[in-house]
Design a protein around this motif. Structure first.
Motif, mmCIF file in Angstrom:
data_model
loop_
_atom_site.group_PDB
_atom_site.id
_atom_site.type_symbol
_atom_site.label_atom_id
_atom_site.label_comp_id
_atom_site.label_asym_id
_atom_site.label_seq_id
_atom_site.Cartn_x
_atom_site.Cartn_y
_atom_site.Cartn_z
ATOM 1 N N GLU A 20 -18.396 -101.574 28.066
ATOM 2 C CA GLU A 20 -17.394 -101.897 27.047
ATOM 3 C C GLU A 20 -17.993 -102.945 26.117
ATOM 4 O O GLU A 20 -18.670 -103.875 26.570
ATOM 5 C CB GLU A 20 -16.099 -102.402 27.679
ATOM 6 N N SER B 288 -11.264 -102.593 22.650
ATOM 7 C CA SER B 288 -12.692 -102.711 22.390
ATOM 8 C C SER B 288 -13.276 -101.305 22.362
ATOM 9 O O SER B 288 -12.586 -100.325 22.673
ATOM 10 C CB SER B 288 -13.372 -103.547 23.479
ATOM 11 N N GLN B 289 -14.529 -101.184 21.989
ATOM 12 C CA GLN B 289 -15.212 -99.903 22.071
ATOM 13 C C GLN B 289 -15.823 -99.742 23.467
ATOM 14 O O GLN B 289 -16.075 -100.727 24.168
ATOM 15 C CB GLN B 289 -16.297 -99.807 21.004
ATOM 16 N N ASP C 186 -12.520 -95.880 21.574
ATOM 17 C CA ASP C 186 -11.752 -97.009 22.089
ATOM 18 C C ASP C 186 -11.686 -96.949 23.616
ATOM 19 O O ASP C 186 -11.633 -95.868 24.215
ATOM 20 C CB ASP C 186 -10.347 -97.006 21.510
ATOM 21 N N ASN C 187 -11.666 -98.122 24.247
ATOM 22 C CA ASN C 187 -11.738 -98.172 25.710
ATOM 23 C C ASN C 187 -10.527 -97.544 26.399
ATOM 24 O O ASN C 187 -10.676 -96.910 27.454
ATOM 25 C CB ASN C 187 -11.946 -99.615 26.189
ATOM 26 N N SER D 250 -4.613 -105.036 22.061
ATOM 27 C CA SER D 250 -6.006 -105.435 21.896
ATOM 28 C C SER D 250 -6.915 -104.394 22.531
ATOM 29 O O SER D 250 -6.622 -103.884 23.628
ATOM 30 C CB SER D 250 -6.260 -106.798 22.539
ATOM 31 N N ASN E 101 -17.369 -105.811 23.296
ATOM 32 C CA ASN E 101 -16.322 -106.735 22.868
ATOM 33 C C ASN E 101 -16.233 -106.783 21.343
ATOM 34 O O ASN E 101 -16.764 -107.681 20.695
ATOM 35 C CB ASN E 101 -16.578 -108.133 23.431
ATOM 36 N N THR E 102 -15.535 -105.791 20.781
ATOM 37 C CA THR E 102 -15.400 -105.711 19.324
ATOM 38 C C THR E 102 -14.159 -106.442 18.809
ATOM 39 O O THR E 102 -13.968 -106.544 17.600
ATOM 40 C CB THR E 102 -15.338 -104.238 18.881
ATOM 41 N N GLY E 103 -13.321 -106.941 19.727
ATOM 42 C CA GLY E 103 -12.176 -107.765 19.331
ATOM 43 C C GLY E 103 -11.174 -107.069 18.441
ATOM 44 O O GLY E 103 -10.630 -107.680 17.516
ATOM 45 N N GLU E 104 -10.893 -105.800 18.706
ATOM 46 C CA GLU E 104 -9.996 -105.031 17.837
ATOM 47 C C GLU E 104 -8.529 -105.200 18.232
ATOM 48 O O GLU E 104 -8.199 -105.396 19.405
ATOM 49 C CB GLU E 104 -10.386 -103.549 17.881
#
Length: 279
Positions: free
Chosen positions: A222, A134-135, A203-204, A132, A224-227
């Motif tokens: 960060e 996020s950006q 990506d984080n 998992s 929360n893009t839920g990727e």
């Protein structure tokens, strides 16, 4: 003096049938040799995987040139299940997400912290999710930038063909920054270091890793893009479906027996707080 053989019509037909069977046995689908479980491989004895170096800590090369990283560790689990070694093809990220690498038979599977989304599903098939993400927004310490609104009239670097680029372009109108596109993560980060851009989005995981080794820079936000990441294979291909199944089985087993957590800790310094669902 050689021995002469008299070929009857029956013999010739039998030989033709054997040759036809041999041709079929040389591999449908990917066109290579058969591995464990009846999976066809592009190259005999090895699982050939396309990726795009460098994307530390997921896939990059150590000082000796050896491929290492979190994704590499998971790839090795699938190769072990197949009873083969691994070979990596370094190629443009867009060639992976478009499915072009499979049409050209360059590899069996591909990986590279690839976010699962509907657009990409039109071109490739995905494995179960394994990570998992996020950006994140990375900038130089003391820049005064804390969030995207602080980027007004500034330049924001992104990596081409990534979800980070899509996220930045979606938010440029509301925040008034200019998007500067780079070919890959290393050139994006160099752009930040040289002052060509004021901050970067990616990506984080990679950005947090960079900040850890470069104390003059920091991740200030960060999103929360839920990727979720997945490995990819050729779309609408039975052999690719088998290969993805092998990866899914190896991933599931590693989550259950603790191997996944060990690999995660090696590259992120701590055990995961949330594990992917083991199927």
């Amino acid at each position: 003096m050689g021995i002469r053989y008299r070929h009857t019509t029956t013999t010739v037909l039998a030989m033709a049938a054997l040759l036809a069977l041999g041709a079929c046995g040389s591999g449908s689908g990917s066109g290579g040799a058969t591995a464990s479980g009846g999976v066809q491989l592009v190259n005999s004895g090895t699982l050939t995987v396309c990726t795009h170096f460098s994307y530390k800590p997921f896939e990059f090369k150590d000082p000796s040139g050896k491929p290492v990283g979190f994704d590499i560790g998971l790839t090795d689990l699938a190769a072990k299940k197949l009873g083969v070694t691994t070979t990596y093809v370094d190629i443009e990220f867009a060639q992976i997400t478009s499915g072009a690498v499979f049409a050209a038979k360059k590899c069996d599977l591909a990986m590279g912290a690839i976010t699962i989304n509907d657009k990409r599903k039109q071109a490739v098939s995905f494995s179960d999710n394994y990570f998992s993400a996020s950006q994140a927004l990375l900038t130089k310490k003391g820049s005064g930038i804390k969030d995207l609104p602080d980027m007004k009239d500034k330049k924001l670097g992104v990596q081409t063909d990534t979800t980070g680029q899509a996220y930045a372009e979606k938010n440029t109108g509301a925040n008034g920054f200019q998007v500067i596109v780079f070919d890959d993560l290393p050139t994006e980060l160099t752009g930040l270091q040289s002052g060509r851009v004021d901050a970067v989005v990616n990506d984080n995981g990679p950005l947090l890793d960079f900040a850890k080794s470069n104390p003059d820079f920091t991740v200030v936000k960060e999103f929360n893009t839920g990727e979720q990441y997945g490995f990819v294979g050729q779309k609408n291909n039975a052999n690719a479906t088998k290969l993805i199944g092998v990866f899914n089985d190896a991933l599931s087993a590693s989550i259950k027996d603790g191997t996944y957590a060990k690999i995660y800790k090696t590259w992120f310094g701590a055990e995961p707080t949330v594990l992917p669902s083991a199927s």
